[in-house]
Design a protein around this motif. Sequence first.
Motif, mmCIF file in Angstrom:
data_model
loop_
_atom_site.group_PDB
_atom_site.id
_atom_site.type_symbol
_atom_site.label_atom_id
_atom_site.label_comp_id
_atom_site.label_asym_id
_atom_site.label_seq_id
_atom_site.Cartn_x
_atom_site.Cartn_y
_atom_site.Cartn_z
ATOM 1 N N GLU A 1 -2.734 -0.949 7.201
ATOM 2 C CA GLU A 1 -3.793 -1.913 6.901
ATOM 3 C C GLU A 1 -3.271 -3.341 6.801
ATOM 4 N N ILE A 2 -1.999 -3.495 6.431
ATOM 5 C CA ILE A 2 -1.377 -4.821 6.388
ATOM 6 C C ILE A 2 -0.071 -4.763 7.169
ATOM 7 N N PRO A 3 0.311 -5.885 7.779
ATOM 8 C CA PRO A 3 1.545 -5.938 8.558
ATOM 9 C C PRO A 3 2.743 -6.293 7.676
ATOM 10 N N THR B 1 3.261 -13.333 8.693
ATOM 11 C CA THR B 1 3.083 -11.912 8.974
ATOM 12 C C THR B 1 3.548 -11.653 10.396
ATOM 13 N N ASN C 1 2.559 -9.455 13.491
ATOM 14 C CA ASN C 1 1.490 -8.650 14.066
ATOM 15 C C ASN C 1 1.753 -8.426 15.554
ATOM 16 N N ILE D 1 0.418 -7.810 19.101
ATOM 17 C CA ILE D 1 -0.830 -8.018 19.831
ATOM 18 C C ILE D 1 -0.624 -7.424 21.218
ATOM 19 N N TRP E 1 5.425 -8.690 6.135
ATOM 20 C CA TRP E 1 5.231 -10.100 5.797
ATOM 21 C C TRP E 1 6.420 -10.658 5.051
ATOM 22 N N ALA F 1 -5.862 -10.211 14.653
ATOM 23 C CA ALA F 1 -4.576 -10.227 13.948
ATOM 24 C C ALA F 1 -4.671 -10.972 12.623
ATOM 25 N N GLN G 1 -7.108 -10.916 10.466
ATOM 26 C CA GLN G 1 -7.748 -10.105 9.423
ATOM 27 C C GLN G 1 -6.740 -9.410 8.515
ATOM 28 N N PRO G 2 -5.740 -8.660 9.044
ATOM 29 C CA PRO G 2 -4.772 -8.057 8.127
ATOM 30 C C PRO G 2 -3.903 -9.091 7.420
ATOM 31 N N THR G 3 -3.682 -10.238 8.049
ATOM 32 C CA THR G 3 -2.926 -11.298 7.390
ATOM 33 C C THR G 3 -3.656 -11.768 6.145
ATOM 34 N N TYR H 1 0.396 -0.945 3.372
ATOM 35 C CA TYR H 1 1.384 -1.095 4.450
ATOM 36 C C TYR H 1 1.575 0.228 5.182
#
Length: 81
Positions: free
Chosen positions: A39-41, A52, A54, A56, A43, A68, A70-72, A35
């Motif tokens: 790397e991750i949003p 999640t 994200n 955009i 959640w 978007a 992918q990190p989810t 986080y």
Amino acid sequence: MVKQHAPTEPVALRGPHRTIGTSHRLDLPAMHAAYEAGEIPPWTVNDDCLFTFNAIPGQLRGDAVQVAVQPTMLVVHARWT
């Protein structure tokens, strides 16, 4: 949103070491490191749905949504493995 295989208690990761809930998965150092590294949003899991959040930038297009997702999926992997 990602539909999970089974309902679970409400949990969330909203900021560096800011968690909601009591799941032992919230204590994973790798999750907090991912986080903090972006790397991750943020959640939330509620019942059987993982959400999640994200950002955009620009106009919403199909390729932006794919990026978007992918990190989810990293959150899904970190959350359930």
